[in-house]
Design an enzyme around this catalytic site. Structure first.
Site, PDB file in Angstrom:
ATOM      1  N   ARG A 123     -14.868   4.321   4.247  1.00 35.79           N
ATOM      2  CA  ARG A 123     -15.742   4.626   3.107  1.00 35.79           C
ATOM      3  C   ARG A 123     -15.439   6.008   2.524  1.00 35.79           C
ATOM      4  O   ARG A 123     -15.838   6.317   1.398  1.00 35.79           O
ATOM      5  CB  ARG A 123     -17.218   4.564   3.524  1.00 35.79           C
ATOM      6  CG  ARG A 123     -17.690   3.225   3.999  1.00 35.79           C
ATOM      7  CD  ARG A 123     -17.403   2.123   2.986  1.00 35.79           C
ATOM      8  NE  ARG A 123     -17.865   2.455   1.655  1.00 35.79           N
ATOM      9  CZ  ARG A 123     -19.099   2.255   1.192  1.00 35.79           C
ATOM     10  NH1 ARG A 123     -19.994   1.701   1.961  1.00 35.79           N
ATOM     11  NH2 ARG A 123     -19.428   2.601  -0.033  1.00 35.79           N
ATOM     12  N   SER A 133      -1.362  -3.342  11.899  1.00 38.83           N
ATOM     13  CA  SER A 133      -1.727  -4.636  11.323  1.00 38.83           C
ATOM     14  C   SER A 133      -1.707  -5.712  12.388  1.00 38.83           C
ATOM     15  O   SER A 133      -0.764  -5.804  13.172  1.00 38.83           O
ATOM     16  CB  SER A 133      -0.734  -4.997  10.210  1.00 38.83           C
ATOM     17  OG  SER A 133      -0.893  -6.354   9.870  1.00 38.83           O
ATOM     18  N   GLY A 134      -2.762  -6.510  12.390  1.00 34.70           N
ATOM     19  CA  GLY A 134      -2.827  -7.638  13.321  1.00 34.70           C
ATOM     20  C   GLY A 134      -2.056  -8.838  12.809  1.00 34.70           C
ATOM     21  O   GLY A 134      -2.130  -9.928  13.385  1.00 34.70           O
ATOM     22  N   ARG A 135      -1.291  -8.633  11.708  1.00 32.85           N
ATOM     23  CA  ARG A 135      -0.473  -9.732  11.177  1.00 32.85           C
ATOM     24  C   ARG A 135       0.941  -9.673  11.758  1.00 32.85           C
ATOM     25  O   ARG A 135       1.623 -10.671  11.855  1.00 32.85           O
ATOM     26  CB  ARG A 135      -0.392  -9.631   9.655  1.00 32.85           C
ATOM     27  CG  ARG A 135      -1.755  -9.695   8.996  1.00 32.85           C
ATOM     28  CD  ARG A 135      -1.653  -9.408   7.530  1.00 32.85           C
ATOM     29  NE  ARG A 135      -0.992 -10.511   6.830  1.00 32.85           N
ATOM     30  CZ  ARG A 135      -0.467 -10.410   5.618  1.00 32.85           C
ATOM     31  NH1 ARG A 135      -0.496  -9.275   4.964  1.00 32.85           N
ATOM     32  NH2 ARG A 135       0.094 -11.447   5.055  1.00 32.85           N
ATOM     33  N   ALA A 219      -9.114  19.653   4.355  1.00 33.24           N
ATOM     34  CA  ALA A 219     -10.200  20.330   5.080  1.00 33.24           C
ATOM     35  C   ALA A 219     -11.531  20.266   4.332  1.00 33.24           C
ATOM     36  O   ALA A 219     -12.590  20.163   4.957  1.00 33.24           O
ATOM     37  CB  ALA A 219      -9.805  21.784   5.358  1.00 33.24           C
ATOM     38  N   ARG A 229     -21.148  12.388   9.225  1.00 35.23           N
ATOM     39  CA  ARG A 229     -20.900  11.507  10.370  1.00 35.23           C
ATOM     40  C   ARG A 229     -21.206  12.138  11.723  1.00 35.23           C
ATOM     41  O   ARG A 229     -21.126  11.453  12.737  1.00 35.23           O
ATOM     42  CB  ARG A 229     -19.454  10.999  10.334  1.00 35.23           C
ATOM     43  CG  ARG A 229     -19.114  10.189   9.097  1.00 35.23           C
ATOM     44  CD  ARG A 229     -19.974   8.945   8.958  1.00 35.23           C
ATOM     45  NE  ARG A 229     -19.616   8.186   7.750  1.00 35.23           N
ATOM     46  CZ  ARG A 229     -20.213   7.061   7.377  1.00 35.23           C
ATOM     47  NH1 ARG A 229     -21.204   6.555   8.084  1.00 35.23           N
ATOM     48  NH2 ARG A 229     -19.847   6.445   6.261  1.00 35.23           N
TER      49      ARG A 229
END
Ligand SMILES: Cc1cc2nc3c(=O)[nH]c(=O)nc-3n(C[C@H](O)[C@H](O)[C@H](O)COP(=O)(O)OP(=O)(O)OC[C@H]3O[C@@H](n4cnc5c(N)ncnc54)[C@H](O)[C@@H]3O)c2cc1C
Length: 282
Positions: A123, A133-135, A219, A229
């Site tokens: 975001r 990548s899981g491809r 920075a 966060r």
């Protein structure tokens, strides 16, 4: 100092800093081996990690670079300065919204974090990503399991509250573990049937799958990221990762981090005041 600490010139993160442990090479501007380009590392979320891989610039102290960059506005960027003058200038810049000089310092982190945390990280649009990548390859049997399960916070709908009792926590861990192993077995079955990796992963509980990726941010935007966060309202796992990032940032830019903590506390005080006003119906 252990052999490993001496060899890598490391600073080990102290326990009171937080839940994670880590190390960082010092000084940062020294010549480190190009094949071993991790500058610092913190363990997070069990088997996850936050690594500081690269900084820009590498040739000089990052805090001094902010000050030098700020002095461009008065055409005195190459005039010799002192650490004390630089520290005063950095605090002034941060508290007065002169953000451009901080954008001249760039960090590249390598993150081993679950999709749950990546979901928040992406975001922050001013950062740049380069992700696994899981491809291309079969995903490892690598998933995040919380060490503590929390009940919802009674006041803030999006937050976790108090830890659940020990029996419930154990039962929750078993549910997740069972779910993961069953799902991973289904993933392997789909691959064996000849399904492409990009589709076979549909059966995995994606939120807890660990992904590795580069995350590059300047920075100025890093401090905005940390402000939001590391806040109590952030997801507990994302907060742990952000705290590890902050620990590395603090070692890489001690002067800027010191100014940041004072700016952050002022921002939090303002937020608390506004929340109080809202509660009173203002
Ligand atoms: C506790 C918490 C809860 C959240 N809950 C939700 C939620 O329920 N739903 C949800 O959708 N999001 C949620 N978010 C995400 C939040 O709304 C922001 O999208 C996220 O934190 C990124 O913040 P940012 O815009 O400051 O960062 P960045 O995207 O890095 O932006 C930094 C600055 O650049 C500016 N900028 C960046 N890109 C553009 C652009 N294209 N055009 C104009 N200006 C730009 C931004 O305005 C900002 O000032 C939550 C965040 C937090 C911390």
């Amino acid at each position: 100092m252990t052999d490993r600490e001496a060899r890598y010139n490391m600073t080990i993160r102290s326990a009171e800093d937080g839940r994670t442990t880590g190390w960082i090479r010092t000084p940062l501007a020294s010549h480190y081996e190009p094949h071993q380009n991790t500058i610092g590392e913190c363990q997070v979320l069990g088997s996850g990690a936050v690594r500081l891989i690269e900084t820009l610039p590498r040739v000089c102290c990052l805090d001094a670079w902010v000050a030098r960059s700020a002095r461009q506005s008065t055409a005195r960027s190459t005039t010799p300065s002192t650490p004390e003058r630089d520290a005063r200038l950095i605090a002034y810049l941060l508290h007065n919204g002169h953000t451009s000089p901080f954008e001249q310092v760039v960090f590249t982190f390598e993150l081993d974090v679950p999709l749950l945390v990546w979901w928040h990280i992406v975001r922050h649009r001013t950062a740049r990503l380069s992700m696994e990548s899981g491809r291309y390859h079969k995903l490892r049997e690598w998933y995040y399991a919380p060490s503590v399960w929390y009940a919802p916070d009674p006041q803030n709908k999006q937050m976790s509250g108090e830890p659940l009792d020990e029996d419930t926590q154990r039962a929750c861990s078993e549910i997740l573990q069972r779910h993961w192993h069953e799902s991973y077995a289904l993933y392997e079955q789909l691959l064996e049937k000849g399904v492409a990796r990009e589709q076979a992963r549909l059966v995995l509980p994606a939120w807890c799958v660990f992904y590795r990726g580069f995350w590059q941010i300047d920075a100025h935007n890093l401090m905005r990221f940390l402000l939001n966060r590391t806040d109590r309202a952030a997801q507990v796992e994302t907060r742990e990762v952000a705290q590890a990032i902050e620990w590395l940032f603090a070692r890489a830019m001690p002067v800027t981090h010191d100014a940041y903590t004072r700016w952050r506390d002022a921002q939090y005080a303002m937020r608390a005041e506004l929340a109080e006003e809202r509660r009173r119906g203002g």
